[in-house]
Design an enzyme around this catalytic site. Structure first.
Site, mmCIF file in Angstrom:
data_model
loop_
_atom_site.group_PDB
_atom_site.id
_atom_site.type_symbol
_atom_site.label_atom_id
_atom_site.label_comp_id
_atom_site.label_asym_id
_atom_site.label_seq_id
_atom_site.Cartn_x
_atom_site.Cartn_y
_atom_site.Cartn_z
ATOM 1 N N GLU A 148 0.820 -1.218 0.000
ATOM 2 C CA GLU A 148 0.000 0.000 0.000
ATOM 3 C C GLU A 148 0.855 1.271 0.000
ATOM 4 O O GLU A 148 0.459 2.304 0.525
ATOM 5 C CB GLU A 148 -0.989 0.020 1.182
ATOM 6 C CG GLU A 148 -1.957 -1.129 1.210
ATOM 7 C CD GLU A 148 -2.748 -1.281 -0.086
ATOM 8 O OE1 GLU A 148 -2.905 -0.284 -0.819
ATOM 9 O OE2 GLU A 148 -3.202 -2.396 -0.371
ATOM 10 N N GLY A 149 2.001 1.192 -0.619
ATOM 11 C CA GLY A 149 2.897 2.344 -0.701
ATOM 12 C C GLY A 149 3.978 2.261 0.339
ATOM 13 O O GLY A 149 3.717 2.324 1.536
#
Length: 586
Positions: free
Chosen positions: A431-432
């Site tokens: 998610e980054g």
């Protein structure tokens, strides 16, 4: 060793830390929230937590094109859905319970502390639901939301491709329009969490793809609903769509969570919103997922804390250094073990406080968006990368300390603590990554508005300092350290604003240290607010043992963890300035 949901600390945070109390978020009483979380806690302790070891040992496997999880997972998920736990944070209009986001964050923590592998399926579904609520058409909401909110169906997000990684501008997946208004989606997507499984009747994939003639780069992407099984007009399931799981990844941790490679071969897709706005829409889901991953960091930290504390209370080794007994004593009597346990607890409670306070800002932001106001939106978006990156990076430290408390037995799989360490390792990545969160914080949240939101954040911290200065000696000690860290934050903010345009490499070279400094300050800020609330309760004679411990933990955080902002400050200015010279040798 069993897991017990930390309901007392969670409810203290929900009551005192969101910008508005939880009761203001939809008119739900705190007692009702507490009852719901206690019920979820019992379910997770009894049913989900025992899965963790089984899932780690057996993992998910691929049989043909079907992902198979260890057998107890299907039984546990059926109970999870039947009891309505997926519905806690979602609108009543579509069958949800409508709890405020602070309560939803607490529920996410409890579920993921029990088993990160299990918790990932509901987590992704929550994100898909949020994206459809904000960007889907009325018809799409009516067709998909109720079964997803009930847990009957699950959801995924399909961004990454083999050649793209985090650079979504390089996405090649194509969506060809058909005469009936649908699209034929083709391409390969990788790292798709719960992209294939048998826990639910259907899987609703949200897929980024490029339509014919769309521009290259991220602005040419559109978002599509691509169900595993097509859904008929009456809501029943139709034929299997042309999406196939071609492999599952073999991973360091979260092994029972199937991470799929999906092949789309002219699969029927349905456009969400308008063409070429897909990345904008997907960011809605990504913001929700990033916040939830930060909460996962708190969750695995709490599990490691409980495990280490119980072991330290039971493990007898060596005489105490103070000579209080000539016999060997439980290792919790040894000062450095106490230091490690206190650090674990302070980091965990600091992360929880930051997450639940941010959840309150997210609720305010949702209200503000409908009213055309931006202040709450800006503050919520400023805090989300802190929750995601700071809480996940610190979870690596907490789980590592958990291994250390166990000594040699921590390195042995049978104690279970090595799994927490392995599971936590993905959290600062998916998610980054932490660097992506830092670039987002600096580029979009600081430089874009000239530091206005960051200065507002510092002003809120200063208000808490001033209130603490009027309190007890302990409160004043927290205020002193909070003030020192705030001034470091302000000095580094000014340096970044002054230098980013002329030397972007130096500014972004310091972006991760800046994020960690800011996250540390933000967590300490919320613990400072906890001191104010706990002090007021102490004066009323309420739950004195708990309130005394809350204050002591905040003081420990200020004296042992917040002071580390000084090292991050040096990395931002002096360290990042010398980065270019050192990088020549790479």
């Amino acid at each position: 060793m069993t897991y017990q949901a930390p309901i007392r600390d969670i409810m203290f945070n929900i009551e005192h830390l969101p910008a508005k109390t939880a009761a203001a978020g939809g008119g739900i009483e705190l007692s009702d929230i507490e009852a719901a979380l206690e019920g979820l806690g019992r379910f997770c302790s009894d049913v989900i937590a025992p899965l963790s070891r089984t899932g780690d040992e057996a993992g998910a496997r691929l049989e043909g094109a079907e992902a198979v999880l260890p057998e107890p997972y299907a039984q546990a998920y059926a109970q999870f859905a039947e009891m309505g736990w997926q519905s806690l944070p979602h609108p009543e209009e579509f069958g949800g319970m409508g709890l405020p986001r602070a309560a939803a964050a607490a529920a996410t923590e409890i579920l993921n502390a029990s088993d990160l592998s299990f918790g990932l399926c509901p987590l992704l579904t929550d994100g898909a639901v949020e994206a459809l609520l904000l960007t889907g058409s009325d018809a799409q909401k009516q067709k998909y939301l109720e079964p997803m909110i009930s847990g009957q169906w699950s959801g995924t997000m399909n961004l990454t491709e083999p050649q793209a990684g985090s650079d979504l501008g390089r996405v090649r997946c194509k969506a060809e329009p058909a005469a009936d208004g649908t699209y034929a989606v083709s391409g390969t997507k990788i790292f798709i969490t719960y992209g294939e499984h048998g826990l639910t009747e259907n899987i609703i994939h949200l897929v980024l793809a490029r339509t014919p003639g769309a521009s290259t780069g991220p602005k040419g992407l559109s978002l599509f609903i691509v169900p595993k099984y097509l859904v008929e007009e009456d809501g029943t399931l139709g034929r299997r769509n042309a999406v196939t799981c071609v492999s599952l990844e073999h991973k360091l941790g979260v092994r029972a969570s199937p991470t799929a490679v999906l092949e789309y071969d002219g699969a029927t897709g349905f456009l969400v919103g308008e063409e070429n706005r897909g990345l904008e829409y997907m960011f809605v889901m990504m913001r929700a997922a990033r916040f939830a991953v930060g909460v996962q960091g708190v969750a695995v930290s709490e599990r490691a804390c409980q495990h280490a504390l119980q072991y330290a209370q039971e493990r007898v080794q060596s005489r105490p250094v103070d000579g209080s007994t000539k016999d060997a004593a439980p290792i919790i009597r040894h000062p450095d073990v106490q230091r490690m346990l206190l650090r674990m607890r302070a980091l965990t409670e600091g992360g929880r406080a930051l997450a639940i306070a941010t959840a309150g800002w997210l609720d305010l932001a949702k209200q503000a968006e409908t009213q055309g106001a931006s202040d709450a939106v800006d503050m919520a978006e400023f805090l989300v990368p802190l929750v995601k990156a700071f809480c996940t990076e610190r979870s690596l430290e907490v789980t590592s300390l958990g291994v250390q408390v166990h000594g040699g037995m921590g390195f042995i799989e049978e104690t279970g603590v090595a799994q927490f360490y392995r599971d936590a390792r993905i959290l600062p990545i998916y998610e980054g990554t932490t660097a992506i969160q830092a670039n987002d914080l600096l580029g979009r949240k600081v430089l874009r508005d000239g530091g206005a939101t960051a200065r507002r954040f510092a002003g809120l911290v200063q208000e808490t300092e001033q209130a603490l200065q009027q309190g007890s000696e302990q409160a004043q000690a927290v205020a002193k350290r909070l003030g020192e860290a705030r001034r470091m934050f302000e000095a580094n903010l000014a340096w970044l604003l002054d230098n980013a345009a002329a030397d972007p490499n130096a500014a972004y070279g310091g972006s991760v240290p800046f994020l960690m400094l800011t996250g540390n300050l933000a967590a300490a800020w919320q613990l400072g607010r906890s001191v104010l609330a706990a002090s007021a309760k102490l004066e009323q004679g309420e739950d004195t043992a708990f309130m005394t411990q809350k204050i002591a933990t905040a003081v420990f955080y200020a004296q042992h963890i917040l002071v580390e902002c000084g090292a991050e400050s040096l990395r931002i200015t002096e360290g990042s300035a010398s980065l270019g010279d050192a990088a020549v040798n790479l």
